[in-house]
Design a protein around this motif. Structure first.
Motif, mmCIF file in Angstrom:
data_model
loop_
_atom_site.group_PDB
_atom_site.id
_atom_site.type_symbol
_atom_site.label_atom_id
_atom_site.label_comp_id
_atom_site.label_asym_id
_atom_site.label_seq_id
_atom_site.Cartn_x
_atom_site.Cartn_y
_atom_site.Cartn_z
ATOM 1 N N SER B 30 58.569 41.421 91.067
ATOM 2 C CA SER B 30 58.188 40.124 90.503
ATOM 3 C C SER B 30 59.183 39.012 90.825
ATOM 4 O O SER B 30 58.912 37.840 90.533
ATOM 5 C CB SER B 30 58.015 40.239 88.980
ATOM 6 O OG SER B 30 59.212 40.700 88.384
ATOM 7 N N SER B 53 56.336 34.453 94.039
ATOM 8 C CA SER B 53 56.591 35.538 93.090
ATOM 9 C C SER B 53 55.655 35.501 91.886
ATOM 10 O O SER B 53 55.240 36.551 91.386
ATOM 11 C CB SER B 53 58.045 35.496 92.636
ATOM 12 O OG SER B 53 58.350 34.237 92.049
ATOM 13 N N SER B 54 55.307 34.302 91.439
ATOM 14 C CA SER B 54 54.445 34.167 90.265
ATOM 15 C C SER B 54 53.001 33.830 90.622
ATOM 16 O O SER B 54 52.195 33.535 89.741
ATOM 17 C CB SER B 54 54.994 33.057 89.359
ATOM 18 O OG SER B 54 54.949 31.816 90.044
ATOM 19 N N ARG B 72 48.470 39.397 93.955
ATOM 20 C CA ARG B 72 49.491 40.382 93.613
ATOM 21 C C ARG B 72 49.355 40.784 92.157
ATOM 22 O O ARG B 72 48.808 40.028 91.327
ATOM 23 C CB ARG B 72 50.893 39.828 93.887
ATOM 24 C CG ARG B 72 51.283 38.620 93.062
ATOM 25 C CD ARG B 72 52.584 38.000 93.574
ATOM 26 N NE ARG B 72 53.725 38.921 93.445
ATOM 27 C CZ ARG B 72 54.851 38.794 94.113
ATOM 28 N NH1 ARG B 72 54.998 37.804 94.991
ATOM 29 N NH2 ARG B 72 55.853 39.641 93.919
ATOM 30 N N ASN B 74 52.065 42.005 89.564
ATOM 31 C CA ASN B 74 53.486 42.279 89.335
ATOM 32 C C ASN B 74 53.707 43.450 88.377
ATOM 33 O O ASN B 74 54.711 44.142 88.459
ATOM 34 C CB ASN B 74 54.184 41.019 88.825
ATOM 35 C CG ASN B 74 54.399 39.990 89.929
ATOM 36 O OD1 ASN B 74 54.313 40.300 91.126
ATOM 37 N ND2 ASN B 74 54.671 38.752 89.537
ATOM 38 N N ASN B 77 53.488 46.347 90.730
ATOM 39 C CA ASN B 77 54.278 46.255 91.970
ATOM 40 C C ASN B 77 53.402 46.334 93.220
ATOM 41 O O ASN B 77 53.720 47.074 94.171
ATOM 42 C CB ASN B 77 55.334 47.371 92.008
ATOM 43 C CG ASN B 77 56.336 47.248 90.888
ATOM 44 O OD1 ASN B 77 56.657 46.141 90.433
ATOM 45 N ND2 ASN B 77 56.828 48.381 90.399
#
Lengths: 108, 120
Positions: B30, B53-54, B72, B74, B77
């Motif tokens: 993340s 990432s977010s 994605r 998080n 993963n």
């Protein structure tokens, strides 16, 4: 869109110095990264931010960047350096990553 | 040890869909932006897509925009690439790559890739 131009191939004898260029409009104002890729394998980062080396990459690998040309220099070339080499930059005008077309390094 | 493992590749007919996955381990997933990079047989590397990432920032190459969707999870993963309206020219090995700590967004870790073949 931003274009990076690399020579398709470079040949060098063992022990000599290989220089692989990456041309782009005012590339000297950008951070250039270099990768090597051996057949059947994933790319490996060898130089980042023009001239820095990740841990584990030999000092024989170095980089420079000025004007319209960035250069990856491999000193004391070994047979194991034979690979395809790619340059990469971030094009902030398009929010795109850009790779050069790649250069095949042949060790004679 | 950082590991990225792609899956989901295979053969698909033109116009079809596939969903690629990339399982990440060995780092705090993340915290990192991620990318998909592809390589057609015998050709060079082509960046395809980026996700922060977010998931607040997402970018696509012009060649895939409107057909591919990066995402994605998080909590698990995982990185994904949903590929729709596939064309023969999408045939390639697809790599997931971490936008790492070194410098201005260099890709410090790559998976081994998954092959997508689009053919009738």
């Amino acid at each position: 869109s931003y274009v990076l131009t690399q020579p398709p191939s470079v040949s060098v004898a063992p022990g000599q110095t290989a220089r692989i260029t990456c041309g782009g409009n005012n590339i000297g104002s950008k951070s250039v990264h270099w990768y090597l890729q051996k057949p059947g394998q994933a790319p490996v980062l060898v130089v980042y931010d023009d001239s820095d080396r990740p841990s584990g990459i030999p000092e024989r690998f170095s980089g420079s960047n000025s004007g319209n040309t960035a250069t990856l220099t491999i000193s004391r070339v070994e047979a194991g350096d034979e690979a395809d080499y790619y340059c990469q930059v971030w094009d902030n005008s398009s929010d795109h990553w850009v790779f050069g077309g790649g250069t095949k390094l042949t060790v004679l | 040890e950082v590991q990225l493992v792609e899956s989901g590749g295979g053969w698909v007919q033109p116009g079809g869909s596939l969903r690629l996955s990339c399982a990440a381990s060995g780092f705090i997933f993340s915290d990192y932006s991620m990318n998909w990079v592809r390589q057609a047989p015998g050709k060079g590397l082509e960046w395809a897509s980026y996700i922060s990432s977010s998931s607040s920032a997402i970018y696509y190459a012009d060649s895939v925009k409107g057909r591919f969707t990066i995402s994605r999870d998080n909590a698990n993963n995982s990185l994904y690439l949903q590929m729709n309206s596939l064309r023969a020219e999408d045939t390639a090995v697809y790599y997931c790559a971490r936008d790492g700590d070194l410098g201005v967004g260099s890709f410090d870790y790559w998976g081994q890739g998954t092959l997508v073949t689009v053919s009738s």
